[in-house]
Design an enzyme around this catalytic site. Structure first.
Site, short mmCIF file in Angstrom:
data_model
loop_
_atom_site.label_atom_id
_atom_site.label_comp_id
_atom_site.label_asym_id
_atom_site.label_seq_id
_atom_site.Cartn_x
_atom_site.Cartn_y
_atom_site.Cartn_z
N VAL A 13 37.05 52.42 64.02
CA VAL A 13 37.67 51.11 64.24
C VAL A 13 36.62 50.10 64.69
O VAL A 13 36.60 48.95 64.24
CB VAL A 13 38.83 51.21 65.25
CG1 VAL A 13 39.38 49.83 65.58
CG2 VAL A 13 39.95 52.10 64.71
N CYS A 128 49.20 51.78 65.34
CA CYS A 128 49.13 51.38 63.93
C CYS A 128 50.49 51.46 63.23
O CYS A 128 50.92 50.51 62.57
CB CYS A 128 48.11 52.24 63.19
SG CYS A 128 48.04 53.94 63.72
N HIS A 235 48.93 54.41 56.26
CA HIS A 235 50.15 55.00 56.82
C HIS A 235 51.35 54.45 56.04
O HIS A 235 51.37 53.27 55.66
CB HIS A 235 50.31 54.57 58.28
CG HIS A 235 49.44 55.29 59.26
ND1 HIS A 235 48.58 56.32 58.94
CD2 HIS A 235 49.28 55.09 60.60
CE1 HIS A 235 47.95 56.74 60.03
NE2 HIS A 235 48.34 56.01 61.05
C1 2RA Z 1 47.52 58.28 64.57
N1 2RA Z 1 48.72 56.30 65.27
O1 2RA Z 1 47.80 57.95 63.41
C2 2RA Z 1 47.87 57.37 65.74
C3 2RA Z 1 46.65 56.86 66.45
N2 2RA Z 1 45.79 56.14 65.62
O2 2RA Z 1 46.93 59.34 64.87
#
Ligand code: 2RA
Length: 331
Positions: A13, A128, A235
């Site tokens: 990051v 996130c 994600h």
């Molecule tokens: C993950 N949201 O995806 C958590 C921390 N970045 O592991």
């Protein structure tokens, strides 16, 4: 022009902070890069100029630093954010350390920018998977009211840092996992972060608590199941929402389409919907598979994808810093 420090500059990051600051031409005068002792002396490039990484110490926050972007884990933030604040620095922290403190605003600039004035020197960047989820929830809540939210997430291994990526890449070659309790290659793990006493993971409780704080709806009914999948970046979140009021699906889609930071990718006749590969390297939150949930009176299902390192961490943090410039430094 602003004097900026990056704490955790050599991490995934941290390096993305530099990339985003350059892409968005953030008005930097002096730049200071801090990391742990083992990274001291590393060289990083910003705007074609070489900067040397310094070891983070209690003396690091020189008087002329105005904004510090932290992404070095909760322990470092807990110890050094107050030191920075006491030196007159405004901290934007990407860790979860400060997110639920009353006097620490938790900000997604497209959703609750007005919170920028309510800090006492520390501002928190949300998790996130929360960031990408509250973007569609905000316009829907404003227009129809939200009664209940059910999250199911599909989270990339980069959310765990380089260790997650390594477990995936080595795992496909047959190596045993080091970061995760089970192999992530060709697998999925309903386990992100640690398990809490209530049977939820810390990641699931982050999504629940942070959604309520950001939307300023402390009693909102939210539940979550967060899952790690064998994807490097990006994600995805399935969001089931029960609304207070009736709605026309096309109106709801238009409200989403017109909300800053959202891109609609939704045409099942052409197999068009957002995927993790599509959102990698982008800053918008992509939404598809928008459809009525016929199992309740006023229900809707969304599929939401975003780059977890960019919009989910670095870009959102830099956007918060841009709000600070607008609020305090645009003399
Ligand atoms: C993950 N949201 O995806 C958590 C921390 N970045 O592991």
């Amino acid at each position: 022009m602003i004097n900026v420090a990056i704490v955790g500059a050599t991490g995934m990051v941290g390096r993305t902070f530099l990339k985003i600051l350059e892409e968005r031409d953030f008005p930097i005068d002096k730049l200071y890069l801090f990391a742990s002792k083992k990274s001291k002396g590393n060289k990083l490039i910003f705007k074609n100029k070489e900067y040397t990484v310094e070891e983070l110490t209690e003396d690091s926050f020189r008087k002329d630093i105005q904004i510090a972007l932290f992404s070095a884990g909760g322990e470092i933030s807990k110890k050094f954010a107050p030191i920075a604040k006491d030196n007159g620095v405004i901290v934007v922290d990407n860790s979860s350390a400060w997110r639920m403190y009353e006097d620490v605003p938790l900000i997604v600039p497209e959703v609750n920018p007005e919170e920028i004035k309510n800090h006492n020197g520390i501002i928190a960047n949300p998790n996130c998977s929360t960031i990408q989820s509250v973007l569609p929830l905000k316009p829907i809540d404003d227009i129809y009211g939200i009664k209940r939210v059910i999250y199911s997430t599909y989270q990339a291994v980069s959310g765990s840092g380089l260790g997650g990526i390594k477990d995936l890449e080595e795992g496909v070659k047959g190596s045993s996992p080091k970061k995760y309790p089970h192999p992530i290659a060709y697998n999925c793990l309903p386990h992100i972060d640690v398990f809490m006493d209530n049977g939820y993971t810390k990641e699931e409780m982050k999504m629940i608590n942070e959604t309520q704080k950001i939307l300023n709806k402390k009693d909102l009914a939210v539940t979550a199941t967060t899952v790690r999948i064998p994807v490097r970046y990006g994600h995805c979140v399935s969001i089931n929402i029960e609304l207070e009021k009736d709605f026309e699906i096309n109106d709801l889609v238009n409200h989403l389409m017109n909300f800053e930071g959202i891109k609609i990718m939704d045409d099942i006749s052409q197999n068009i919907y957002p995927t993790a590969l599509h959102v990698e390297g982008k800053d918008e939150v992509y939404i598809g598979r928008i459809r009525i949930d016929y199992s309740v009176k006023h229900g809707v299902n969304l599929w939401v994808a975003a780059d977890n390192i960019r919009k989910g961490a670095a870009t959102n943090t830099v956007q918060i810093a841009e709000l600070l410039v607008k609020e305090y430094f645009n003399n």
